[in-house]
Design a protein around this motif. Structure first.
Motif, PDB file in Angstrom:
ATOM      1  N   ASP A  33      50.451  14.974 -34.931  1.00  9.24           N
ATOM      2  CA  ASP A  33      50.310  13.954 -33.887  1.00  9.24           C
ATOM      3  C   ASP A  33      49.413  14.513 -32.788  1.00  9.24           C
ATOM      4  O   ASP A  33      49.816  15.368 -32.006  1.00  9.24           O
ATOM      5  CB  ASP A  33      51.700  13.599 -33.337  1.00  9.24           C
ATOM      6  CG  ASP A  33      51.633  12.575 -32.198  1.00  9.24           C
ATOM      7  OD1 ASP A  33      50.516  12.227 -31.751  1.00  9.24           O
ATOM      8  OD2 ASP A  33      52.700  12.138 -31.745  1.00  9.24           O
ATOM      9  N   SER A  60      47.965  12.638 -30.391  1.00  9.81           N
ATOM     10  CA  SER A  60      47.736  11.530 -29.468  1.00  9.81           C
ATOM     11  C   SER A  60      47.547  11.997 -28.027  1.00  9.81           C
ATOM     12  O   SER A  60      47.129  11.226 -27.182  1.00  9.81           O
ATOM     13  CB  SER A  60      48.876  10.521 -29.551  1.00  9.81           C
ATOM     14  OG  SER A  60      50.095  11.084 -29.141  1.00  9.81           O
ATOM     15  N   ARG A  84      50.610  16.749 -29.709  1.00  5.37           N
ATOM     16  CA  ARG A  84      51.759  16.174 -29.012  1.00  5.37           C
ATOM     17  C   ARG A  84      53.082  16.614 -29.647  1.00  5.37           C
ATOM     18  O   ARG A  84      54.098  16.756 -28.977  1.00  5.37           O
ATOM     19  CB  ARG A  84      51.622  14.648 -29.065  1.00  5.37           C
ATOM     20  CG  ARG A  84      52.831  13.884 -28.677  1.00  5.37           C
ATOM     21  CD  ARG A  84      53.045  13.887 -27.194  1.00  5.37           C
ATOM     22  NE  ARG A  84      52.381  12.747 -26.573  1.00  5.37           N
ATOM     23  CZ  ARG A  84      52.451  12.495 -25.267  1.00  5.37           C
ATOM     24  NH1 ARG A  84      53.120  13.288 -24.463  1.00  5.37           N
ATOM     25  NH2 ARG A  84      51.824  11.460 -24.772  1.00  5.37           N
ATOM     26  N   ASN A 144      57.866  18.733 -28.699  1.00  3.08           N
ATOM     27  CA  ASN A 144      57.029  17.822 -27.934  1.00  3.08           C
ATOM     28  C   ASN A 144      56.248  18.668 -26.926  1.00  3.08           C
ATOM     29  O   ASN A 144      56.845  19.383 -26.133  1.00  3.08           O
ATOM     30  CB  ASN A 144      57.925  16.799 -27.220  1.00  3.08           C
ATOM     31  CG  ASN A 144      57.171  15.538 -26.827  1.00  3.08           C
ATOM     32  OD1 ASN A 144      56.066  15.618 -26.305  1.00  3.08           O
ATOM     33  ND2 ASN A 144      57.770  14.389 -27.063  1.00  3.08           N
ATOM     34  N   TYR A 203      57.270  19.965 -23.505  1.00  2.00           N
ATOM     35  CA  TYR A 203      58.263  19.068 -22.927  1.00  2.00           C
ATOM     36  C   TYR A 203      59.634  19.315 -23.552  1.00  2.00           C
ATOM     37  O   TYR A 203      60.664  19.170 -22.908  1.00  2.00           O
ATOM     38  CB  TYR A 203      57.876  17.602 -23.211  1.00  2.00           C
ATOM     39  CG  TYR A 203      56.726  17.050 -22.397  1.00  2.00           C
ATOM     40  CD1 TYR A 203      56.296  17.659 -21.224  1.00  2.00           C
ATOM     41  CD2 TYR A 203      56.092  15.884 -22.796  1.00  2.00           C
ATOM     42  CE1 TYR A 203      55.265  17.122 -20.478  1.00  2.00           C
ATOM     43  CE2 TYR A 203      55.061  15.332 -22.047  1.00  2.00           C
ATOM     44  CZ  TYR A 203      54.649  15.952 -20.900  1.00  2.00           C
ATOM     45  OH  TYR A 203      53.631  15.407 -20.163  1.00  2.00           O
ATOM     46  N   LYS A 242      60.499  19.819 -18.234  1.00  2.00           N
ATOM     47  CA  LYS A 242      59.205  19.630 -18.876  1.00  2.00           C
ATOM     48  C   LYS A 242      58.167  20.408 -18.075  1.00  2.00           C
ATOM     49  O   LYS A 242      58.243  20.446 -16.841  1.00  2.00           O
ATOM     50  CB  LYS A 242      58.826  18.147 -18.884  1.00  2.00           C
ATOM     51  CG  LYS A 242      59.717  17.311 -19.792  1.00  2.00           C
ATOM     52  CD  LYS A 242      59.450  15.820 -19.641  1.00  2.00           C
ATOM     53  CE  LYS A 242      60.406  15.047 -20.549  1.00  2.00           C
ATOM     54  NZ  LYS A 242      60.350  13.598 -20.324  1.00  2.00           N
TER      55      LYS A 242
END
Lengths: 100, 393
Positions: free
Chosen positions: B61, B63, B81, B104, B122, B153
């Motif tokens: 991912d 993004s 991500r 994440n 995160y 985070k």
């Protein structure tokens, strides 16, 4: 320049057809909601908005959060960009997993 | 017949020989990586001829992916991500090592000596640091704060001179410095009370000033890293509170500052303007109204121009500000969803990713005309190898 945002909102209220539907709506959710919630909707700076994560939320509440934001968090209200019909379509799609 | 076949296969063998020949030698100084955010892939491009060399797939991912480069500009480290960290060989055009180091993640940095790659996470909240050669974990820095040990985070991770990194804690309002100059067991300096919800940060190119944007209260936190005991001071405190009605459709990015005519230019949060700061004193030096909510305000490397892109619904537009006159000299419409801008190292061209047109555009920064386009799948971040030699990128 809030007048510009107002003009934009006005343009949407005047237009009968939703600007975002079908693939365009999915693109909006995955790409633009995804800038905070992740393209897979599993979360980022914003919380996860997968079917599982929204299990305890009804679609109407989700639609209201999309339109009005969530005070005290970074979630903005999108009422200046999308219509109520579109917000409801997003909320229902999120609940069904349409965009995942 | 046999003789004919033998002759044919000999001819084929000769014809086939050039295909397996050694690849042509080339440098990497004009190469770059373009993230294709929806397909888990990236393009390796060369910027001299505006062409694609290869597509690398399997990056997970991406993004919100970003990229840093090894000191020899041969390897790109792609931060996904999904916590993925991929090391891509730009010459072999393939992933040579890939790990998923967290659940994440939001970006990374490489140390000035090129030996450490750090990732801002995160989930779990904190920073993890890896050996740049092997991607073996070197250090785990959980961002624990408060009495219950909750993890924050982390955002705004940058490299600092002297084998160090700085990052900020979204949930805790702190900036931490992790100093690896003494070895792989870092010395951590905690700077508390920098302000509410830092959302991104940058360090100036000389490694001196760390600036974090504060989502929770508007304004910015400034840390002078040359001070004997670094502490945070506020810039533009509370400027957003005066105008709380404007929702923020996309978090601005602070990367891309450059000193331009003795000012720094940065995107305002929520407002349709860019803010100017005196580069010596960090005192506000005015603002310039722009077309929408700015996301990036990127200075051309010479600092004479600043290019600005915008959050939805104004993200089809890019504006060019002439810094000496403080005026907008062009309002360009590259197409739907302009996500990122990357200047050629000396600024003659800028590349724009136009996500919903599935293309990258190259614009001449003097004529302000489009000179080329390159197809790409939902392109987002564009990263050129020259970043390898700049602090804070």
């Amino acid at each position: 320049m809030p007048d510009r945002a107002t003009a934009f909102l006005g343009a949407f209220l005047l237009s009968a057809a939703p600007a975002f539907a079908g693939d365009a709506l999915e693109n909006l959710v995955r790409q633009d909601c995804g800038s905070c919630h992740g393209i897979t909707l599993k979360g980022g700076l914003g919380r996860p908005i997968t079917v599982q994560a929204l299990a305890d939320w009804d679609a109407e509440t989700v639609a209201q959060v999309v339109l009005n934001g969530m005070p005290g968090t970074a979630m903005p209200g999108w009422a200046g960009v999308i219509s109520e019909v579109e917000a409801r379509a997003i909320a229902e799609g999120l609940k069904k997993g349409t965009f995942q | 017949m046999k003789a004919l076949l033998a002759a044919l296969s000999l001819a084929l063998a000769i014809l086939a020989t050039p295909v397996v020949a050694e690849p042509e030698l080339r440098g990497t100084g004009d190469l770059g990586v373009i993230i294709e955010r929806a397909s888990g892939s990236a393009l390796i491009v060369e910027t001299t001829g505006h062409s694609k060399l290869a597509r690398v797939e399997g990056l997970g991912d991406v993004s919100h992916a970003s990229v840093v480069f090894s000191r020899d500009e041969r390897f790109a480290y792609v931060f996904g991500r999904d916590g993925g960290l991929s090391k891509v060989d730009l010459l072999e055009q393939k992933i040579v090592k890939r790990i998923v180091q967290a659940g994440n993640a939001i970006g990374g940095a490489i140390s000035d000596d090129g030996t450490l790659v750090a990732v801002s996470n995160y989930e779990p909240g904190g920073v993890r640091v890896f050996d740049a050669a092997t991607l073996e974990m070197v250090a785990d820095i959980p961002a624990a704060f408060g009495d219950d040990g909750a993890l924050s985070k982390t955002i705004g991770l940058v490299d600092l001179p002297g084998r160090a990194f700085a990052f900020s804690l979204w949930d805790a309002g702190e900036t931490w410095i992790a100093d690896f100059s003494g070895g792989n067991d870092p010395q951590i300096t905690r700077i508390r009370d920098i302000g509410a919800n830092p959302y991104d940060a940058l360090v100036t190119g000389n490694g001196r000033h760390y600036i974090a944007g504060l989502f929770g209260e508007g304004g910015l936190a400034h840390v002078d890293l040359w001070a004997a005991e670094p502490k945070a001071t506020r810039i533009l405190p509370g400027y957003r509170k005066a105008d709380p009605a404007l929702p923020v459709y996309k978090m601005p990015h602070l990367e891309g500052w450059a000193e331009a005519d003795r000012v720094f230019v940065l995107p305002a949060i929520g407002r349709h303007e860019v803010l100017l700061l005196d580069a010596a004193t960090f005192v506000p030096a005015g603002s310039i109204p722009v077309h929408g909510q700015p996301v990036f305000a990127m200075a051309r490397p010479d600092g004479r121009q600043v290019w600005v892109n915008f959050a939805p619904p104004h993200n089809d537009t890019v504006q060019v500000i002439d810094i000496p006159s403080r005026t907008i000299v062009a309002t360009l419409k590259p197409g739907p969803a302009v996500l990122h801008m990357e200047f050629a190292p000396r600024g003659h061209e800028v590349w724009l990713s136009v996500r919903d047109a599935d293309e990258v555009q190259m614009w001449n920064t003097r004529t302000l005309r489009k000179v080329a386009t390159l197809p790409a799948l939902k392109p987002s971040g564009i990263f050129f190898t020259a970043r390898a030699h700049r602090t804070g990128l």
